[in-house]
Design an enzyme around this catalytic site. Structure first.
Site, short mmCIF file in Angstrom:
data_model
loop_
_atom_site.label_atom_id
_atom_site.label_comp_id
_atom_site.label_asym_id
_atom_site.label_seq_id
_atom_site.Cartn_x
_atom_site.Cartn_y
_atom_site.Cartn_z
N HIS A 74 38.68 41.09 37.42
CA HIS A 74 39.47 40.02 38.02
C HIS A 74 40.95 40.36 37.89
O HIS A 74 41.43 40.66 36.80
CB HIS A 74 39.18 38.70 37.31
N HIS A 98 45.18 39.76 39.85
CA HIS A 98 46.07 38.88 40.63
C HIS A 98 46.97 39.73 41.55
O HIS A 98 48.18 39.71 41.38
CB HIS A 98 46.96 38.06 39.69
N GLU A 153 37.72 33.52 31.51
CA GLU A 153 36.81 33.59 32.66
C GLU A 153 35.45 34.17 32.27
O GLU A 153 34.72 34.70 33.12
CB GLU A 153 37.42 34.43 33.80
N GLU A 166 39.22 53.11 56.62
CA GLU A 166 38.27 53.34 55.52
C GLU A 166 37.63 52.04 55.03
O GLU A 166 36.58 52.07 54.39
CB GLU A 166 38.97 54.02 54.34
N HIS A 200 45.02 32.48 43.94
CA HIS A 200 44.82 32.89 42.54
C HIS A 200 44.62 34.41 42.39
O HIS A 200 45.38 35.07 41.70
CB HIS A 200 43.63 32.11 41.96
O1 2HA Z 1 44.71 34.42 32.50
O2 2HA Z 1 43.50 35.45 35.15
O3 2HA Z 1 41.99 33.39 35.75
C1 2HA Z 1 43.55 35.03 32.87
C2 2HA Z 1 43.24 34.68 34.25
C3 2HA Z 1 42.57 33.40 34.51
ZN ZN Z 2 43.14 34.76 37.10
#
Ligand code: 2HA
Ligand code: ZN
Length: 283
Positions: A139, A141, A116, A169, A210
């Site tokens: 980033h 998940h 990414e 909050e 995602h």
């Molecule tokens: O594997 O999270 O978006 C890495 C990620 C791709």
């Molecule tokens: Zn990801």
């Protein structure tokens, strides 16, 4: 100074490990980047390598020419970062056109920066133009925020308002709200462009089905933003699991009172009147 002993490196490693222990980084899921300060680069420059090839970024970020970033490696597991930072992380420099990167440290067993990288660097470019203070793009998940992308309309207004309602909050922590990108193929320039457009307005952008991207000035605050949003999403998942409707909630006028008391400005477009207290399908 030893690169691994630098405070920014230690903060980055701790943040990655905290994220893993939160359950937000299965396998190689998620990625993290930090825009290194010039004075930090100066302290480690003598220990960096300068012989690696220049490699296309896959995006154009001319405003980041000459900047150094600490990034997670593509295919590396967050679970391994604490034990093996030199094998899982990289320091990269951006060339003078903002089109290529060179690995200056790390990834000692080979590899390349996060898949990414275009999204990270385009988000850094947008945020740096707003304030030099922005340094971290994260980033992850997290399960609850992802779960909500299957049942809420994929609209910035709906996600912001529903997340705000779940914890008092929240509007204080993310008064600008959150953006939402519909499902797209990850890892390329197209999703990076869509995300960076939303980063013009928000510090958090959800990727449907995602995960989520957060931006901030340091490891602590950016982790805290992710944590706050995911906690709020978890409460909403619990509420929706018990009942499709809320018996009571934080109302638009309550948010206006909160804005006054905490000196934040909450955009009125998030304080719309609802037709009923049913969440699903409401806009
Ligand atoms: O594997 O999270 O978006 C890495 C990620 C791709
Ligand atoms: Zn990801």
């Amino acid at each position: 100074m030893k690169t691994l002993e630098m405070a920014f490196m230690q903060g980055f490693i701790r943040m990655a490990d905290d994220g893993f222990r939160m359950g937000w980084h299965e396998r190689n899921g998620g990625n993290l980047s930090y825009r290194i300060k010039p004075e930090e680069v100066a302290l480690i420059k003598g220990r960096l390598r300068h012989d690696a090839p220049w490699v296309p970024i896959g995006a154009h970020v001319p405003s980041l020419a000459g900047e150094y970033f600490l990034v997670t490696g593509s295919g590396k597991f967050f679970r391994d970062i604490k034990d093996d930072p030199e094998g899982t992380l990289a320091i990269i420099e951006i060339d003078d056109k903002g089109e290529n990167y060179q690995i200056k440290w790390g990834l000692v067993e080979g590899g390349k920066p996060t898949s990414e990288l275009p999204a990270h660097l385009m988000n850094h470019a947008v945020k740096r133009a707003k304030s030099e203070d922005y340094r971290v793009i994260y980033h992850a998940h997290p399960a609850n925020i992802i779960a909500l992308t299957f049942v809420l309309p994929l609209k910035d207004e709906v996600f912001t308002r529903e997340l705000w309602e779940m914890a008092t909050e929240c509007p204080v922590v993310f008064p600008d709200g959150v953006g939402v990108v519909g499902w797209m193929v990850p890892g390329g320039e197209a999703i990076a462009i869509e995300t960076s457009k939303l980063m013009e307005r928000y510090d958090a952008v959800i990727w449907a089905h995602h995960g989520i991207f957060c931006a901030g000035d340091g490891a602590h605050t950016t982790f805290g933003l992710m944590h706050t949003i995911e906690k709020s999403a978890e409460i909403l998942v619990k509420v929706l699991s018990m009942s499709p409707a809320k018996l009571q909630t934080i109302e638009p006028d309550n948010f206006r009172d909160l804005a006054g008391a905490f000196h934040v400005s909450l955009p009125e477009r998030f304080l719309y009147e609802k037709e009923s207290n049913t969440i699903i399908g409401k806009e």
